[in-house]
Design a protein around this motif. Sequence first.
Motif, PDB file in Angstrom:
ATOM      1  N   PRO A  41       0.805  -1.236   0.000  1.00 51.84           N
ATOM      2  CA  PRO A  41       0.000   0.000   0.000  1.00 51.84           C
ATOM      3  C   PRO A  41       0.833   1.279   0.000  1.00 51.84           C
ATOM      4  N   TRP A  42       2.108   1.207   0.403  1.00 51.73           N
ATOM      5  CA  TRP A  42       2.956   2.407   0.368  1.00 51.73           C
ATOM      6  C   TRP A  42       3.207   2.865  -1.065  1.00 51.73           C
ATOM      7  N   PHE A  43       3.312   1.898  -1.987  1.00 54.07           N
ATOM      8  CA  PHE A  43       3.705   2.233  -3.362  1.00 54.07           C
ATOM      9  C   PHE A  43       2.572   2.045  -4.368  1.00 54.07           C
ATOM     10  N   ASN A  44       1.581   1.253  -3.989  1.00 55.82           N
ATOM     11  CA  ASN A  44       0.549   0.907  -4.956  1.00 55.82           C
ATOM     12  C   ASN A  44      -0.211   2.140  -5.465  1.00 55.82           C
ATOM     13  N   LYS A  45      -0.436   2.172  -6.774  1.00 52.86           N
ATOM     14  CA  LYS A  45      -1.253   3.243  -7.371  1.00 52.86           C
ATOM     15  C   LYS A  45      -2.484   2.650  -8.055  1.00 52.86           C
ATOM     16  N   ASP A  46      -2.740   1.366  -7.850  1.00 45.88           N
ATOM     17  CA  ASP A  46      -3.863   0.693  -8.526  1.00 45.88           C
ATOM     18  C   ASP A  46      -3.797   0.949 -10.032  1.00 45.88           C
ATOM     19  N   THR A  47      -4.914   1.382 -10.603  1.00 51.01           N
ATOM     20  CA  THR A  47      -4.944   1.614 -12.049  1.00 51.01           C
ATOM     21  C   THR A  47      -4.229   2.909 -12.444  1.00 51.01           C
ATOM     22  N   GLY A  48      -3.630   3.574 -11.474  1.00 52.81           N
ATOM     23  CA  GLY A  48      -2.983   4.866 -11.749  1.00 52.81           C
ATOM     24  C   GLY A  48      -1.550   4.763 -12.251  1.00 52.81           C
ATOM     25  N   PHE A  49      -0.975   3.570 -12.366  1.00 49.63           N
ATOM     26  CA  PHE A  49       0.402   3.465 -12.866  1.00 49.63           C
ATOM     27  C   PHE A  49       0.466   3.883 -14.336  1.00 49.63           C
ATOM     28  N   PRO A  50       1.286   4.883 -14.697  1.00 44.60           N
ATOM     29  CA  PRO A  50       1.443   5.232 -16.111  1.00 44.60           C
ATOM     30  C   PRO A  50       2.081   4.055 -16.869  1.00 44.60           C
ATOM     31  N   LEU A  51       1.875   4.031 -18.185  1.00 49.46           N
ATOM     32  CA  LEU A  51       2.354   2.874 -18.964  1.00 49.46           C
ATOM     33  C   LEU A  51       3.863   2.715 -18.883  1.00 49.46           C
ATOM     34  N   THR A  52       4.604   3.841 -18.918  1.00 54.93           N
ATOM     35  CA  THR A  52       6.069   3.745 -18.859  1.00 54.93           C
ATOM     36  C   THR A  52       6.499   3.115 -17.536  1.00 54.93           C
ATOM     37  N   GLU A  53       5.801   3.491 -16.466  1.00 50.13           N
ATOM     38  CA  GLU A  53       6.146   2.933 -15.153  1.00 50.13           C
ATOM     39  C   GLU A  53       5.800   1.434 -15.106  1.00 50.13           C
ATOM     40  N   ARG A  54       4.694   1.067 -15.742  1.00 49.36           N
ATOM     41  CA  ARG A  54       4.310  -0.349 -15.786  1.00 49.36           C
ATOM     42  C   ARG A  54       5.425  -1.150 -16.460  1.00 49.36           C
ATOM     43  N   ASP A  55       6.011  -0.556 -17.530  1.00 44.04           N
ATOM     44  CA  ASP A  55       7.111  -1.248 -18.217  1.00 44.04           C
ATOM     45  C   ASP A  55       8.328  -1.358 -17.309  1.00 44.04           C
ATOM     46  N   ARG A  56       8.692  -0.219 -16.713  1.00 47.57           N
ATOM     47  CA  ARG A  56       9.915  -0.172 -15.882  1.00 47.57           C
ATOM     48  C   ARG A  56       9.839  -1.118 -14.695  1.00 47.57           C
ATOM     49  N   LEU A  57       8.624  -1.279 -14.129  1.00 48.74           N
ATOM     50  CA  LEU A  57       8.511  -2.007 -12.859  1.00 48.74           C
ATOM     51  C   LEU A  57       7.945  -3.423 -13.026  1.00 48.74           C
ATOM     52  N   GLY A  58       7.826  -3.854 -14.274  1.00 52.09           N
ATOM     53  CA  GLY A  58       7.331  -5.219 -14.507  1.00 52.09           C
ATOM     54  C   GLY A  58       5.859  -5.387 -14.184  1.00 52.09           C
ATOM     55  N   LEU A  59       5.084  -4.329 -14.439  1.00 55.97           N
ATOM     56  CA  LEU A  59       3.651  -4.379 -14.111  1.00 55.97           C
ATOM     57  C   LEU A  59       2.776  -4.624 -15.333  1.00 55.97           C
ATOM     58  N   ARG A  60       3.379  -4.600 -16.515  1.00 54.77           N
ATOM     59  CA  ARG A  60       2.581  -4.716 -17.743  1.00 54.77           C
ATOM     60  C   ARG A  60       1.836  -6.049 -17.751  1.00 54.77           C
ATOM     61  N   GLY A  61       0.539  -5.971 -17.970  1.00 54.46           N
ATOM     62  CA  GLY A  61      -0.276  -7.194 -17.986  1.00 54.46           C
ATOM     63  C   GLY A  61      -0.867  -7.535 -16.630  1.00 54.46           C
ATOM     64  N   LEU A  62      -0.369  -6.881 -15.585  1.00 48.25           N
ATOM     65  CA  LEU A  62      -0.907  -7.182 -14.252  1.00 48.25           C
ATOM     66  C   LEU A  62      -2.065  -6.260 -13.884  1.00 48.25           C
ATOM     67  N   LEU A  63      -2.362  -5.319 -14.780  1.00 50.77           N
ATOM     68  CA  LEU A  63      -3.442  -4.352 -14.531  1.00 50.77           C
ATOM     69  C   LEU A  63      -4.280  -4.218 -15.786  1.00 50.77           C
ATOM     70  N   PRO A  64      -5.571  -3.846 -15.667  1.00 49.94           N
ATOM     71  CA  PRO A  64      -6.342  -3.557 -16.873  1.00 49.94           C
ATOM     72  C   PRO A  64      -5.657  -2.424 -17.643  1.00 49.94           C
ATOM     73  N   PRO A  65      -5.800  -2.384 -18.966  1.00 46.80           N
ATOM     74  CA  PRO A  65      -4.955  -1.500 -19.773  1.00 46.80           C
ATOM     75  C   PRO A  65      -5.176  -0.005 -19.553  1.00 46.80           C
ATOM     76  N   ARG A  66      -6.366   0.415 -19.186  1.00 42.76           N
ATOM     77  CA  ARG A  66      -6.600   1.854 -19.123  1.00 42.76           C
ATOM     78  C   ARG A  66      -5.979   2.466 -17.863  1.00 42.76           C
ATOM     79  N   VAL A  67      -5.311   3.617 -18.066  1.00 43.66           N
ATOM     80  CA  VAL A  67      -4.718   4.318 -16.921  1.00 43.66           C
ATOM     81  C   VAL A  67      -5.733   5.335 -16.399  1.00 43.66           C
ATOM     82  N   ILE A  68      -6.001   5.251 -15.119  1.00 39.56           N
ATOM     83  CA  ILE A  68      -6.972   6.164 -14.494  1.00 39.56           C
ATOM     84  C   ILE A  68      -6.193   7.188 -13.665  1.00 39.56           C
ATOM     85  N   SER A  69      -6.562   8.461 -13.807  1.00 38.85           N
ATOM     86  CA  SER A  69      -5.807   9.496 -13.083  1.00 38.85           C
ATOM     87  C   SER A  69      -6.129   9.460 -11.587  1.00 38.85           C
TER      88      SER A  69
END
Length: 605
Positions: A41-69
């Motif tokens: 919970p300290w780092f989690n942004k839920d659906t708020g992770f930007p796509l570049t961050e998803r790539d950098r942190l190995g999150l791609r595919g672990l979240l639904p595709p749309r980024v929510i602000s």
Amino acid sequence: MWRAARFAASRLSNRSTRPFSTAIPGPCMVHKRGADILHDPWFNKDTGFPLTERDRLGLRGLLPPRVISFEQQYARFMESYRSLEKNTKGQPEGVVALAKWRILNRLHDRNETLYYRALIDNIQDFAPIIYTPTVGLVCQNYSGLFRRPRGMYFSAKDKGEMMSMIYNWPAHQVDMIVLTDGSRILGLGDLGVQGIGIPIGKLDMYVAAAGINPQRILPVMLDVGTNNQKLLEDRLYLGLRQPRLEGEEYISIVDEFMEAVHTRWPKAIVQFEDFQMKWAFETLQRYRRRFCTFNDDIQGTAGVALAGLLGAVRAQGRPLSDFAKQKIVVVGAGSAGLGVLNMAVQAVARMSGNGEAAAKNNFFLIDKDGLVTKERNKIDPMAAPFAKDPGAIDGLREGASLLEVVKKVKPHVLLGLSGVGGVFNHEVLKAMRESDSAKPAIFAMSNPTMNAECTAEDAFKHAGENIVFGSGSPFDNVDLGNGKVGHVNQANNMYLFPGIGLGALLSGARIISDGMLQAASECLASYITDEDIQKGILYPSIDCIRNITVEVGAAVLQAAVAEELAEGHCEVGPKELMNMCKEEIVEYVTRSMWFPVYSPLVHEK
Ligand SMILES: NC(=O)C1=CN([C@@H]2O[C@H](COP(=O)(O)OP(=O)(O)OC[C@H]3O[C@@H](n4cnc5c(N)ncnc54)[C@H](O)[C@@H]3O)[C@@H](O)[C@H]2O)C=CC1
Ligand SMILES: CC(=O)C(=O)O
Ligand SMILES: [Mg+2]
């Protein structure tokens, strides 16, 4: 001495709450990748992770595709909260309160940034859920409500292990610790391990009000057993099933914990919370000269009550120096009541210049056995200095009832810290109509709501519409008819403890001195304008608690510097602190406060 309302007007301009920040936040180092981040919970942004961050942190595919602000996530959460409010309308109060606590707690467990943003922006609505009164209900039901641990638990079984255990806490730095042994949770008595809800709630207020970084807070339960038979027999009870340790065995556990904490984090501030009276005073005396620590129930409450008492003097249109002439009846001779008496008597002595013995004349102390006098058998040593000479007031003997005392003394102020709901009954409140004050003050400070000495409605109904009223837990303002409103103040230590902790932290003070606590109380007392005071407003609205905390924190920091206790914090050394003017200190405190925004996460191995 007391800088009254002079400064209040200039502060008002400063009160707007901070909008969504547009500044680009600095990066945040994270040692995890992938799903581990989503579950933290300290780092989690839920659906708020930007796509570049998803790539950098190995999150791609672990979240639904749309980024929510962040703003959209916030709006979505508030929408579900408001529909829960709507859907639970008409259900029993406790059921609704726990449902609200659950939805907030789930967010807290999942995404702290969003949780704290929601808390800060809706503090008026959410404080009664994460703090008093609902936190009391949560503690009472903790073992059943438990899903995930929060904070640390040190038990009597951990003796000899605490020095290594403290390194199990995942954060490198801890600034603020709230510690309880669960022995006197609000007015609910001994709740054993279930009292952990209180440090959690207090630290939530630290984050919301003082901007302490949530990664640097630590709620702690010292489980030394419980004397609550019902809990000992409850098969779901999560604490040690043994009677409370006492004497040397008890204190050696607290000693070991304090040593362990200060070995790992020498600058961490420890707030003692909801300890039964004997250990509250004993631990305060034992540690306050060795560690940066304070007891909130004794010292925080005293400062808030004193600010309220001074406000009550102003409400009568009298100069503050008249405080020495006020007759004050304190109901409850526990850690909170005696803390208030000690600080108030010191203030009277300072103002009148007549010494503490004379300053005590106008204070009356009542406990479960009635008026405390020198005739009392086995008088508690902490209460003894406030015991009256029997017959000091004609007809008032040892053990005189509250009603007798109020009728004879005709006090300006009736202040309850007894933990007993309804003890200011209709007769007592009616007797306050004969008070020698044109605007008598009634403080029903015990928590939670059920334990308040009286309700706001009863106070205005029976004691009269000209009273000023404060309560520890929130009550709605009272409609007095004809467009008149009986204002309800929340007389709660939440107005001070965040600023005491923040000021002490940023000063890097070795200890928390009486001068620092006095500065906190004076600052709160001077926050309210004369115009507000005339309306019966003694404390500011909780909506501006972050601004109040800045002011209180700055006052505490300044006092630490003046007393040469400040050793500096991070890159700001004692010399720099010494050279700062008041405005620069306020600016430094404001700048140091954490605010919830999503920071770019950078993976570090
Ligand atoms: N509003 C605030 O900021 C704060 C409120 N409190 C509240 O104050 C209450 C007391 O806290 P502590 O002093 O730590 O408790 P404590 O247990 O140390 O003291 C309670 C005192 O009340 C007295 N008492 C019990 N029954 C009484 C009766 N019928 N009439 C008169 N006195 C009676 C007891 O003899 C004892 O002296 C709790 O409900 C707590 O929630 C405490 C700290 C801060
Ligand atoms: C407010 C608080 O600290 C108490 O009721 O114990
Ligand atoms: Mg407390």
